[in-house]
Motif scaffolding. Structure first.
Motif, short mmCIF file in Angstrom:
data_model
loop_
_atom_site.label_atom_id
_atom_site.label_comp_id
_atom_site.label_asym_id
_atom_site.label_seq_id
_atom_site.Cartn_x
_atom_site.Cartn_y
_atom_site.Cartn_z
N UNK A 182 0.85 -1.19 0.00
CA UNK A 182 0.00 0.00 0.00
C UNK A 182 0.89 1.24 0.00
N UNK A 183 0.48 2.22 -0.77
CA UNK A 183 1.12 3.53 -0.75
C UNK A 183 0.16 4.47 -0.06
N UNK A 184 0.61 5.07 1.03
CA UNK A 184 -0.26 5.89 1.87
C UNK A 184 0.29 7.30 1.90
N UNK A 185 -0.55 8.26 1.55
CA UNK A 185 -0.17 9.66 1.59
C UNK A 185 -0.99 10.32 2.67
N UNK A 186 -0.30 10.90 3.65
CA UNK A 186 -0.97 11.55 4.77
C UNK A 186 -0.03 12.60 5.36
N UNK B 103 5.30 3.74 1.86
CA UNK B 103 4.93 2.53 1.14
C UNK B 103 5.17 1.39 2.11
N UNK B 104 4.16 0.54 2.29
CA UNK B 104 4.28 -0.52 3.27
C UNK B 104 3.64 -1.80 2.77
N UNK C 261 1.59 -5.07 3.78
CA UNK C 261 0.59 -5.29 4.83
C UNK C 261 -0.26 -6.51 4.53
N UNK C 262 -0.82 -7.09 5.59
CA UNK C 262 -1.86 -8.08 5.41
C UNK C 262 -3.21 -7.48 5.77
N UNK C 263 -3.15 -6.32 6.49
CA UNK C 263 -4.39 -5.64 6.87
C UNK C 263 -4.08 -4.19 7.20
N UNK C 264 -4.96 -3.31 6.76
CA UNK C 264 -4.88 -1.90 7.12
C UNK C 264 -6.25 -1.50 7.67
N UNK C 265 -6.23 -0.86 8.83
CA UNK C 265 -7.48 -0.42 9.46
C UNK C 265 -7.47 1.10 9.55
N UNK D 60 -8.60 10.14 12.81
CA UNK D 60 -8.72 8.71 12.52
C UNK D 60 -7.30 8.18 12.57
N UNK D 61 -7.09 7.04 13.20
CA UNK D 61 -5.78 6.42 13.20
C UNK D 61 -5.71 5.39 12.07
N UNK D 62 -4.52 5.14 11.62
CA UNK D 62 -4.28 4.15 10.58
C UNK D 62 -3.41 3.06 11.19
N UNK D 63 -3.93 1.83 11.23
CA UNK D 63 -3.20 0.70 11.80
C UNK D 63 -2.79 -0.20 10.64
N UNK D 64 -1.50 -0.43 10.52
CA UNK D 64 -0.97 -1.28 9.46
C UNK D 64 -0.42 -2.54 10.10
N UNK D 65 -0.98 -3.68 9.76
CA UNK D 65 -0.47 -4.95 10.26
C UNK D 65 0.30 -5.58 9.12
#
Length: 178
Positions: A103-107, A113-114, A116-120, A144-149
């Protein structure tokens, strides 16, 4: 849908929980009888809560990609709809874990870029099952928090289920990477 229609109106929306697990109702303390929830609605108990839009849909609680989304889909497609059915589908989903994704996350004017098996995307602490996924979740703090597993083994799974989220580090404010 109702909440979206009422978005710019000065009204109080009451939630009457239904179904086998309703995370928003759990976090609001509404997992009571229908009579108790109706009484709560008329006692002036309310909170303002944050909203985020994800692909033209409003989110008030938790939205996820990957593992839990797959679990929800498996549960919806199963014939057994109860807590036992959810547990059965959780086991099936964990056994059939599958590959991670990138996933590429812009915030906050930054990009990560990470794998992941799950992003919440989380505005709250718990799923309806009572499992804590975001210990920092507050529904009306403007965040909102972003949790990356990134991976999931029995130790991490046990810590998540028991409420001891192993946050290894933070990136750009409210992003937790496990």
């Amino acid at each position: 849908m109702v909440a979206e229609a009422m978005e710019n109106k000065e009204v109080i929306l009451e939630i009457l929980p239904a179904g086998s697990s309703n995370g928003l109702a759990v976090d609001l303390g509404l997992m009571k009888t229908l009579d108790e929830n109706v009484a709560i609605a008329f006692q002036g108990n309310y909170i303002k809560r944050d909203t985020i839009e994800i692909i033209n849909k409003k989110c008030y609680h938790l939205s996820d990609l990957g593992l839990n989304a797959k679990l929800d889909k498996n549960y919806e497609n199963s014939d057994l709809h109860s807590k036992w059915g959810y547990l059965l589908q959780a086991l099936k989903t964990l056994i059939d874990l599958g590959d991670s994704f990138v996933a590429t996350i812009t915030v906050n004017n930054g990009t990560i870029k990470s794998e992941a098996i799950m992003i919440v995307i989380a505005n709250s602490k718990k799923y309806g099952t009572g499992v804590t996924i975001n210990p920092n979740g507050i529904m009306n703090d403007g965040r909102f928090e972003l949790v990356i597993i990134k991976n999931l083994d029995l130790i991490i799974l046990g810590k998540i289920i028991s409420g001891y989220i192993p946050v290894s580090f933070r990136l750009m404010g409210n992003i937790m990477v496990l």
